[in-house]
Design a protein around this motif. Structure first.
Motif, short mmCIF file in Angstrom:
data_model
loop_
_atom_site.label_atom_id
_atom_site.label_comp_id
_atom_site.label_asym_id
_atom_site.label_seq_id
_atom_site.Cartn_x
_atom_site.Cartn_y
_atom_site.Cartn_z
N ASP B 62 0.85 -1.19 0.00
CA ASP B 62 0.00 0.00 0.00
C ASP B 62 0.89 1.24 0.00
OD1 ASP B 62 -1.69 2.11 0.44
OD2 ASP B 62 -2.24 1.52 2.49
N ASN B 64 0.47 4.31 0.24
CA ASN B 64 0.24 5.34 1.25
C ASN B 64 0.93 5.04 2.57
OD1 ASN B 64 -1.20 7.40 0.01
ND2 ASN B 64 -3.04 6.12 -0.02
N THR B 65 1.11 3.76 2.85
CA THR B 65 1.85 3.37 4.06
C THR B 65 3.35 3.37 3.76
OG1 THR B 65 0.04 1.82 4.37
CG2 THR B 65 1.89 1.66 5.91
N HIS B 68 5.70 6.57 3.78
CA HIS B 68 6.19 7.12 5.05
C HIS B 68 7.52 6.52 5.45
CE1 HIS B 68 2.56 9.26 5.34
NE2 HIS B 68 1.80 8.25 5.67
N SER B 126 4.25 7.46 10.28
CA SER B 126 4.07 6.02 10.39
C SER B 126 3.97 5.70 11.87
CB SER B 126 5.27 5.31 9.77
OG SER B 126 5.06 3.92 9.84
N VAL B 185 6.63 -2.49 7.15
CA VAL B 185 5.40 -1.69 7.04
C VAL B 185 4.32 -2.40 6.22
CG1 VAL B 185 6.43 0.58 7.40
CG2 VAL B 185 6.26 -0.32 5.08
#
Lengths: 323, 323
Positions: B62, B64-65, B68, B126, B185
């Protein structure tokens, strides 16, 4: 009265924090080790940890939690001093040789980097995400502040607004954050955190203005560096700005000096004398007092306590401080 | 084949990451703005974000994760380059003037500080505490690595062990962390994280050794700086160390040069020629290959996938890379 008398009851905890700082910059690496321990020995008021501890008294005071904020904040401050000395080309700080002067700019750069990295490492032991945001934001702002300081150095076209914005980032912010985060990690109410943050900001502004005044009125022995060092390094502070507005001949003298980036000698003693004659010290003190009053007002809504009393005393002390 | 052909399918995401980097070092501040955008335009392989993205494919991918982690890691790398150039007194990087040369050491110090602070700020978005620990530890190690580099600069009493330890901290660690954190992550299994961390470490070692080889065998056009720059800046790398052990007269020549901290001119062309004649390039390549084989072994237990194939190809590419 000494500053430390105000928060005498925190002494055992401050010693523990000091020990933590010492343990954490122990790099087991010759150059870093030496440079860091040199820095540590130079001392300092450790005023940021003090603010953290006092603010934490408004919540559940637990040193094991608080230290994860108090130690990083002091380390960030220490790291920034090491980098500042590179910018200011400073030989002395608190009467001791700076790292950039004892070693060189490169060692100073990396010692500062190392101390910053250590600060961040320690802060990660605190599991409050809000804390990390606030700390990181403060570091970004401080960096911008330092870049502003470079930009403004030897710049004679400044005004009060530029000066105030610079010291806000340079000093007020970290003290404000110290108060805010102390309350935050202790779980104090959001309203209490907000007021302490405000208090810290105003006290920080007054603290820096007072520092800038002392640079002109202190003796070399009190300051640990020659009087007028700020101006000599091209940092134009409030008393100088005020005096330059008031005295056209002095203005010309200082501008000429700044235009030559301080390469030409200037009779600092006579400049200091002339600055004083404009009433610049009196004016600057009044500005500092205005901030201190705002700081005291920020404290008002907080419940009466030993910590509130100490914070009140600190604000008053800053207004009277002589070194 | 170009390196980017290996992970062609990640191109849209890499562009997004690049955009994020750009947005985040937008300082709205003249000097910082200019210095940062100068740095950004100088480009770079953005290999750390690539490793993050590839490693993340082993879990729930992902962007968007992932961003970070990917953006802070590249920023940490960029910041360290800016500070490195101060240490190395480097005029050029990737064919462009370095910040310390276009402005000065002080601007470079603060631009680097600012980029580091930004990296930390972004990482705080995060909320994985393990990530913060790993990132902070890596920064501390990198700082120690840079101090080691200062200490070892122009030092002729080095050995392979000191060299390997230095490049571990300087390069391998951050690549290793990129692979590890990408997997972390994305929520990949701990065993997968561990293997990717190992892979990254070995690939990072090989990457730096190859870089150090290219500094001797590349042309000025390929390198974006003169061949032999490392040695000229006092950085003694694997090919030079090997050659100094093999050729006593060359050893004497290089030691004399280092003893004078590079102040006296040296005929770098003939030195490079002599280094090559000792078989130093061949030897160094063998060491790099040894690390690459270990990297490939680390990948073996991982499930077959597009990402595993890409990581395999990258390791092989590094073994063959010519610039």
């Amino acid at each position: 009265m000494k500053l430390t008398d105000i928060y005498w009851y925190l002494r055992p905890d401050i010693i523990k924090i000091e020990k933590e700082i010492e343990n954490n910059i122990d790099a087991r690496h010759p150059v870093l080790e030496e440079a860091s321990s040199h820095l540590l020995k130079a001392g300092g008021k450790r005023i940021r940890p003090v603010f953290v501890l006092l603010a934490a008294q408004f919540g559940n005071y637990d040193l094991n939690t608080i230290k994860h904020v108090a130690v990083p904040l002091e380390l960030i401050h220490m790291g920034s001093l090491v980098h500042d000395d590179v910018i200011d080309d400073a030989e002395l700080r608190r009467g001791k040789k700076t790292i950039k002067s004892k070693w060189d700019n490169r060692v100073a750069m990396y010692t500062g980097d190392y101390i910053f990295a250590k600060a961040i490492e320690l802060a990660t032991y605190s599991d409050n995400p809000e804390l990390h945001h606030i700390l990181a934001d403060a570091m970004v702002e401080m960096c911008i502040g330092e870049v502003e300081q470079i930009r403004d150095q030897f710049n004679w076209q400044q005004n009060f607004r530029i000066y105030l914005r610079r010291i806000r980032r340079k000093t007020a912010l970290l003290i404000s954050v110290s108060c805010q985060l102390g309350a935050l990690v202790a779980g104090a109410a959001p309203e209490v955190q907000r007021q302490l943050k405000r208090y810290g900001y105003y006290v920080g502004m007054a603290f820096q203005i007072t520092d800038d005044i002392l640079d002109f009125v202190g003796t070399e022995k009190e300051l640990g560096k020659p009087a007028g060092s700020d101006l000599a390094q091209g940092n134009v502070t409030l008393p100088a700005l005020y005096a330059m507005e008031r005295d056209r001949r002095l203005n010309y003298k200082i501008v000429s000096f700044l235009q030559q980036s301080g390469t030409e000698a200037i009779d600092m003693k006579s400049v200091i004398q002339q600055i004083k004659q404009t009433g610049a010290i009196h004016y600057s003190k009044k500005v500092a007092d205005m901030y201190l009053n705002k700081a005291l007002t920020a404290l008002e809504p907080l419940p009466e306590s030993q910590a509130k009393e100490a914070l009140t005393q600190i604000a008053k002390y800053i207004g009277d401080r002589k070194f």
